[in-house]
Design an enzyme around this catalytic site. Structure first.
Site, PDB file in Angstrom:
ATOM      1  N   HIS A 120      36.810  42.889  34.179  1.00 53.60           N
ATOM      2  CA  HIS A 120      36.607  42.616  32.933  1.00 53.60           C
ATOM      3  C   HIS A 120      37.702  42.641  32.038  1.00 53.60           C
ATOM      4  O   HIS A 120      38.919  42.996  32.620  1.00 53.60           O
ATOM      5  CB  HIS A 120      35.608  43.541  32.398  1.00 53.60           C
ATOM      6  CG  HIS A 120      34.100  43.269  33.195  1.00 53.60           C
ATOM      7  ND1 HIS A 120      33.001  42.881  32.659  1.00 53.60           N
ATOM      8  CD2 HIS A 120      33.907  43.675  34.419  1.00 53.60           C
ATOM      9  CE1 HIS A 120      31.856  42.930  33.411  1.00 53.60           C
ATOM     10  NE2 HIS A 120      32.367  43.437  34.700  1.00 53.60           N
ATOM     11  N   SER A 170      40.351  45.378  46.262  1.00 47.88           N
ATOM     12  CA  SER A 170      41.707  44.950  46.175  1.00 47.88           C
ATOM     13  C   SER A 170      42.293  45.912  44.771  1.00 47.88           C
ATOM     14  O   SER A 170      41.901  47.143  44.603  1.00 47.88           O
ATOM     15  CB  SER A 170      42.237  43.646  45.895  1.00 47.88           C
ATOM     16  OG  SER A 170      43.248  43.346  46.049  1.00 47.88           O
ATOM     17  N   ASP A 213      36.289  49.467  37.668  1.00 45.89           N
ATOM     18  CA  ASP A 213      35.991  50.691  38.155  1.00 45.89           C
ATOM     19  C   ASP A 213      37.366  50.763  39.272  1.00 45.89           C
ATOM     20  O   ASP A 213      37.587  49.831  39.824  1.00 45.89           O
ATOM     21  CB  ASP A 213      34.865  50.844  38.970  1.00 45.89           C
ATOM     22  CG  ASP A 213      33.516  50.632  38.036  1.00 45.89           C
ATOM     23  OD1 ASP A 213      33.549  50.508  36.931  1.00 45.89           O
ATOM     24  OD2 ASP A 213      32.328  51.136  38.508  1.00 45.89           O
TER      25      ASP A 213
END
Length: 299
Positions: A151, A254, A94
């Site tokens: 992911h 980050s 995201d």
């Protein structure tokens, strides 16, 4: 948006503060299990950043044992559908897209009017740099409100990993305009994979208050502060991860940089700087089938 006085002041302060000492302190703070303290931190973040707890596997903020457990929370199984087309490349996380493009003459764009060297980003590994020169890359910034697990953009076999020590500047949009070579200066973890689209890198870039980075195969990763540390994964120790499967996480916010070799993939037109993306959504397509001979990965 141009950096304001506050951005410039905070960046100047970070240049003289002991960044790693601050990160070490934050590491301990975020793992505190003292209920009044950790609940105060959690409530503050949920309120300030409008964190959507309804999509979390555990939607009760103060039930997490520590702030870090809350920050790296898992989502419900159906919260992030993964694009299933065989040629689809999906977002690894995201966040907000900072940059999308191709490496030109060994350089990547950091922000408008600012670029940085691929060779420096990859810890000075010339052979690895040659593999990805001319290739496609994307940079996604994760804010405190975002889901903080990373992911797989494509299914792949892990080939190697490089930890590159460095600074811990903020990686915000403003800082990217103020600190030259930001992503090649900050601490980072380079993960290399074999995929159907050929070699792929997923790079986790550390930042101020990022106490550590983790992978699903090594756990918390810490390397030497004297220079790059390398891990190799031979065929006898296969680590295979499917598209959309978790590969790692940040223990605070980050940036994730994803890279492919030249002429292997095409980014979707809608995948552009300034756009918010969610893990699992399609951001590109495979352009060419993988070659029989694999290019070199982190070694």
């Amino acid at each position: 948006m141009e950096p304001g006085f506050k951005d410039k002041f905070l960046t100047a302060v970070l240049k003289v503060l002991p960044q790693h000492l601050l990160a070490a302190g934050m590491y301990r703070i975020t793992r505190s299990t003292w209920k009044p303290f950790k609940n105060m931190l959690i409530r503050e973040v949920v309120s300030r950043y409008a964190v959507d707890m309804f999509e979390a596997e555990n939607p009760r903020p103060t039930s997490y044992p520590s702030f870090n457990a809350f920050f790296t929370r898992a989502l419900k199984a159906d919260a992030r559908p993964v694009a299933q087309e065989a040629d689809a490349i999906v977002s690894p996380c995201d966040g907000k897209v900072s940059q999308v493009g191709h490496v030109r003459q060994g350089k990547l764009i950091q922000a408008k009017g600012h670029d940085f060297e691929l060779l420096e980003l990859l810890g000075g590994d010339e052979e690895l740099s040659d593999t990805f020169d001319g290739g496609a890359y994307s940079t996604i910034y994760l804010s405190p409100r975002d889901y903080h697990r990373v992911h797989m953009p494509l299914s792949g076999r892990l080939r190697g990993m490089i930890f590159v020590p460095g600074d811990l500047f903020s990686v915000s949009e403003a800082t990217a305009q103020l600190v030259p070579n930001l992503f090649a200066r900050n601490e980072r973890l380079i993960c290399g994979f074999d995929t159907i689209a050929g070699p792929m890198l997923v790079i986790l870039v550390g930042a101020i208050f990022v106490g550590s980075m983790e992978t699903v195969w090594e756990g918390e990763v810490r390397g030497s502060e004297d220079g790059p540390s390398t891990w190799l994964y031979e065929k006898s120790h296969k680590i295979l991860l499917k598209k959309g499967e978790e590969m790692g996480r940040f223990n605070m916010g980050s940036t994730v940089i994803t890279m492919f070799a030249k002429n292997r993939i095409v980014w979707d037109k809608a995948f552009a700087p300034g756009v918010r993306v969610r893990m699992g959504q399609r951001i590109g397509r495979i352009r060419l089938p993988a070659t029989k001979k694999s290019a070199r990965h982190p070694a």
